[in-house]
Design an enzyme around this catalytic site. Sequence first.
Site, PDB file in Angstrom:
ATOM      1  N   CYS B 158       0.803  -1.225   0.000  1.00 28.44           N
ATOM      2  CA  CYS B 158       0.000   0.000   0.000  1.00 28.44           C
ATOM      3  C   CYS B 158       0.836   1.277   0.000  1.00 28.44           C
ATOM      4  O   CYS B 158       0.296   2.364  -0.158  1.00 28.44           O
ATOM      5  CB  CYS B 158      -0.928  -0.001   1.204  1.00 28.44           C
ATOM      6  SG  CYS B 158      -1.905  -1.507   1.271  1.00 28.44           S
ATOM      7  N   HIS B 297      -2.923   8.153   5.681  1.00 24.27           N
ATOM      8  CA  HIS B 297      -3.068   6.848   5.017  1.00 24.27           C
ATOM      9  C   HIS B 297      -4.511   6.366   5.212  1.00 24.27           C
ATOM     10  O   HIS B 297      -5.158   5.962   4.261  1.00 24.27           O
ATOM     11  CB  HIS B 297      -2.059   5.849   5.586  1.00 24.27           C
ATOM     12  CG  HIS B 297      -2.121   4.521   4.903  1.00 24.27           C
ATOM     13  ND1 HIS B 297      -1.892   4.373   3.556  1.00 24.27           N
ATOM     14  CD2 HIS B 297      -2.411   3.275   5.360  1.00 24.27           C
ATOM     15  CE1 HIS B 297      -2.042   3.101   3.216  1.00 24.27           C
ATOM     16  NE2 HIS B 297      -2.355   2.405   4.288  1.00 24.27           N
ATOM     17  N   GLU B 308      -2.459   5.415  13.314  1.00 27.34           N
ATOM     18  CA  GLU B 308      -1.979   6.620  12.615  1.00 27.34           C
ATOM     19  C   GLU B 308      -2.276   7.870  13.453  1.00 27.34           C
ATOM     20  O   GLU B 308      -1.458   8.791  13.520  1.00 27.34           O
ATOM     21  CB  GLU B 308      -2.622   6.733  11.224  1.00 27.34           C
ATOM     22  CG  GLU B 308      -2.044   7.905  10.414  1.00 27.34           C
ATOM     23  CD  GLU B 308      -2.461   7.881   8.947  1.00 27.34           C
ATOM     24  OE1 GLU B 308      -3.387   7.128   8.592  1.00 27.34           O
ATOM     25  OE2 GLU B 308      -1.848   8.631   8.154  1.00 27.34           O
ATOM     26  N   LYS B 329      -9.234   8.357   0.976  1.00 28.91           N
ATOM     27  CA  LYS B 329      -9.865   7.032   0.842  1.00 28.91           C
ATOM     28  C   LYS B 329     -11.330   7.024   1.275  1.00 28.91           C
ATOM     29  O   LYS B 329     -12.068   6.101   0.932  1.00 28.91           O
ATOM     30  CB  LYS B 329      -9.073   5.992   1.638  1.00 28.91           C
ATOM     31  CG  LYS B 329      -7.685   5.718   1.056  1.00 28.91           C
ATOM     32  CD  LYS B 329      -6.910   4.707   1.874  1.00 28.91           C
ATOM     33  CE  LYS B 329      -5.489   4.512   1.349  1.00 28.91           C
ATOM     34  NZ  LYS B 329      -4.586   5.637   1.702  1.00 28.91           N
ATOM     35  N   HIS B 334      -9.563   2.280  -1.187  1.00 28.33           N
ATOM     36  CA  HIS B 334      -8.113   2.071  -1.093  1.00 28.33           C
ATOM     37  C   HIS B 334      -7.570   1.558  -2.422  1.00 28.33           C
ATOM     38  O   HIS B 334      -7.791   0.407  -2.797  1.00 28.33           O
ATOM     39  CB  HIS B 334      -7.836   1.071   0.026  1.00 28.33           C
ATOM     40  CG  HIS B 334      -6.393   0.979   0.418  1.00 28.33           C
ATOM     41  ND1 HIS B 334      -5.385   1.650  -0.236  1.00 28.33           N
ATOM     42  CD2 HIS B 334      -5.790   0.288   1.429  1.00 28.33           C
ATOM     43  CE1 HIS B 334      -4.234   1.371   0.345  1.00 28.33           C
ATOM     44  NE2 HIS B 334      -4.445   0.553   1.355  1.00 28.33           N
TER      45      HIS B 334
END
Lengths: 84, 410
Positions: B158, B297, B308, B329, B334
């Site tokens: 990713c 992310h 995160e 996202k 994603h």
Amino acid sequence: MDTAEIESKVIQFIATKVENLDTSTITRSSKFEELGLDSMDTIQLLFDAEDTFGINFDSEEAKGFTSVGDIISYIENHQAQASS
Amino acid sequence: MRVIVTGMGVVSPIGIGTDQFWSAAVKGISGIKKITSFDASNLRSRIAGEVAGFDPATFLSPKYIEQTDRFTQLALLAADLALEDAGGLGAYAPQRVAISIGSGMGGFATFESSALRKFRNQPVPPFTVPRTMANSAAAWIAIKHRLKGVNLTCSTACSSGANAIGVALDLLRSGRADAVIAGGAEACVLPLTINGFEILHALTTSSNDDPARASRPFAKGRDGFVMAEGAGILILEREEQATRRGAKTYAQLAGYGQACDASHIVMPDMEGQVAAMRGAIDDAGMNADSIDHINAHATSTPLGDIVETRAIKNLFGDRARHIAVNATKSMIGHTVGASAAIGSIATIMALHTGTIHPTINLDEADPECDLDYTANHAQQKHPRTGLCNAFGFGGNNASILFTTLNEGRD
């Protein structure tokens, strides 16, 4: 299919596979190289031809194909397989 | 020596081209729908961010289409758009233009369909290997545009797109290239791939009947990410040469940080994330106090978004709550190896336009997610600096730092 019909159908099929070329110039004696098809293109062409014509090329024999006529002759010689 | 962004191209579930993508992102439009590209009725996660209206025949010849996987086709379109935006790179010798592309899965659409044929004893298509290999997107961009410089592919799950952009920065700094086409591409809205992520409990399965609400980073009750496809490409050049050729200038690519967790193959780790963000800030010669915006992310997994959030609080301390965070996202899902490339474009547009796009579906935040995530509505914040985070399987953490063109100028 008679020979003329096979020839016409194979040439029609090849015409859908070449780029940047006047497809009316394709004949039985046209070499793959002259049609702008490299070795990978030729492998792809034969793969697609199997689906289109309902035939299985013997891979050892197909390795030696260099022209449109080789495909036509193979189909002529394996008509039974193609029509079964 | 400064490296700047001179062109962008994006192919995403909410639009093709930067204008369409950005306009939808600012409005908070979701691109998540029921899967249409195959029969997904046997899957538990039956929704995805697919690129609607993408027809390779509009820009590729039949030969290109036959020989390329969908991820390469998405990359080729994004690269065309980016090059067009940059006004072309004809000012440079072809040997001096590099390509650096990220993809987590590569040509997996080809892999899945060829594997199916093989297991059914059908002939395997001749381009199975050249279409599947991860570097095929970078190779085809080179072939299409006759670019003969360094040609690299990062495959770090990713975070692939972020590393590809980071490597591009290194190539320009070291003088190995004069311009780099950099970004990521992914097209793995596919039965086996989705099933594989399902087995890991990584995908949301609770919102099949309400796709637009499925991807909800930082929200209470979120239960996984939504698979998506897309591509994002940047054109990067050294500022002096770009200015000389009269290029468009969007932002500076100021820093790149990279760190491996070296602990677990799929579980996120706060320390690695902090190290990557700190690395990007240090690399730019800046300090943490100067960060205004973070494109997180934030995949919408229960654990990932909390880790995160903790990482941001750990690095930025009391300032963390004043940083405008958002999650692209939430709208597109994603896109795996393309996600940080598309996230970079969102970050650059935030710097370029002053607008932070929203994190949608954030009506009630998880109590453990307590930052300013730009919930549901875009905000005018005029950030001068923005980090784009990407954390991949393999404990692979990358962060890239963009700034406005004037930031840090003497």
